[in-house]
Design a protein around this motif. Sequence first.
Motif, PDB file in Angstrom:
ATOM      1  N   HIS A  76       0.912  -0.766  -4.645  1.00  0.00           N
ATOM      2  CA  HIS A  76       2.438  -0.927  -4.640  1.00  0.00           C
ATOM      3  C   HIS A  76       2.870  -2.099  -4.172  1.00  0.00           C
ATOM      4  N   HIS A  78       6.176  -5.071  -5.625  1.00  0.00           N
ATOM      5  CA  HIS A  78       7.488  -5.281  -6.299  1.00  0.00           C
ATOM      6  C   HIS A  78       7.578  -6.704  -6.936  1.00  0.00           C
ATOM      7  N   HIS A 232       9.246   5.748  -3.907  1.00  0.00           N
ATOM      8  CA  HIS A 232       9.126   5.759  -2.626  1.00  0.00           C
ATOM      9  C   HIS A 232       9.487   7.132  -1.848  1.00  0.00           C
ATOM     10  N   HIS A 271       4.590   4.675   1.033  1.00  0.00           N
ATOM     11  CA  HIS A 271       4.907   4.899   2.750  1.00  0.00           C
ATOM     12  C   HIS A 271       4.467   6.307   3.192  1.00  0.00           C
ATOM     13  N   ASP A 322       3.221  -3.969  -0.868  1.00  0.00           N
ATOM     14  CA  ASP A 322       4.582  -3.780  -0.969  1.00  0.00           C
ATOM     15  C   ASP A 322       5.425  -5.318  -0.798  1.00  0.00           C
TER      16      ASP A 322
HETATM   17 ZN    ZN Z   1       8.255  -0.504  -2.350  1.00  0.00          ZN
END
Ligand code: ZN
Length: 432
Positions: A76, A78, A232, A271, A322
């Motif tokens: 995960h 971005h 998420h 998460h 993340d």
């Molecule tokens: Zn994220």
Amino acid sequence: MATIFLGEMISVNQNPWNIKSPADALFYEEKGALVVDDQGIILKVGSSDLLCQEYKDAKIENGEGCVILPGFVDSHIHFPQMDMIGTHSGELLEWLEKYTWPMEKSFADPEVVREAADVFCQELFKNGTTFSSIFTSNHEHCVDILFEAMYRHGARAIVGKPSMDQNCEPTLAISAEEDYKEQLRLIEKWHNKDGRLFYSVTPRFAPACSEKMLEMLGKLFRSRSDLFLQTHICENQSEVAWIKEIFPKDKDYYAVYERYGLSGERCVMAHAILCTEDERARMLQGGTSVVHCPTSNLFLGSGFFPLMKVAGSGMRVGLGTDIGAGTDFSLWQTMSEANKVAKILKKPVHPVHLLYAATEGGALCFGQHDLGRLEAGYKADFQVINPGKNTLLSRAWKKYKDPVEKLMALIHHADDRVVSKTFVNGREVYSV
Ligand code: ZN
Ligand code: GUN
């Protein structure tokens, strides 16, 4: 012709949550050899003396003083958030408003995206990451440019355009109809490109998606069996409270995704800190996977994910950086923080659990059964590291003889200085 890579070898070759003693899942060979065919598949792993005899004609790559490990899986991350690591703000929702939307808005400029894409690929490789599941900005060109860069650099990745049409910066919102058309074009162009690049349907998170958007995404995801889904869930208390306001008829957060067919096999949710027991049970039963992102959870003060409990229940759990709520591209740093979170919860995690989650455990979240191990038949995605490049690691490496202690030293000392080469499909994609 086969190639033999020589060095110390470390890999986790079975799920340590399935056995009594996690250390038994660790594969270690002091004078090891990794034999790779010219299709990028591992033919054999074992002792160098034996394998150099068996493959007399093979080309030899001598990694004197080097350690070979499977490439990391970042489950995960971005892409547009790389340059906002460490930005000072409150918790998740404030951080999204204050820094994330403006940053992602700047990706409206294709030149900004192009420049960032090469840096992003390099950062992954220089941290030993060979497979990642990536959110872009929600501009079609951002996905296209990132895929193009990943294709050129030889990376393996799943990439998705985060869909959002409400509760976000207005210029980032897009209608469900437009979003659908853009995604069809991206899927057509990039999904399953070269067997290493894939598209993922990506509802950003339920609050940013209207019922119409969620319905479209569910239909798109179910329209074929080979797409992935990433999103998420249950990251932050205010976010979970908000879900109750926006979707009052759904019994919990996960129920929103379930209602639209956005759950089950091939669905990977980051998460999951605040999930109820009931949500966790439904996720497990349906085959949804989760990603633990400890550096992000600590940075935003989101909470402590109960890794031992969730992975121990049989759920597939990957590790994610993340970026940019997460603070480091390195899966070593991510493992180190996961170790601390588990300690705080009084459910300590074994180093072998951590390496598994950062390699094969992550790959399995995405149904990839031939990634994440040094073992015959697996894809030759691996990293070569040199502990000598980091003073404290090099001292620990000499001091500790037990493979689990060596792994422990890596988790808490290793960083991008020690990665000397990264390979995807047996092809060198990074070298210092
Ligand atoms: Zn994220
Ligand atoms: N929830 C929705 N969007 C995001 C994001 O960009 N980062 C994190 N950590 N959580 C999110």
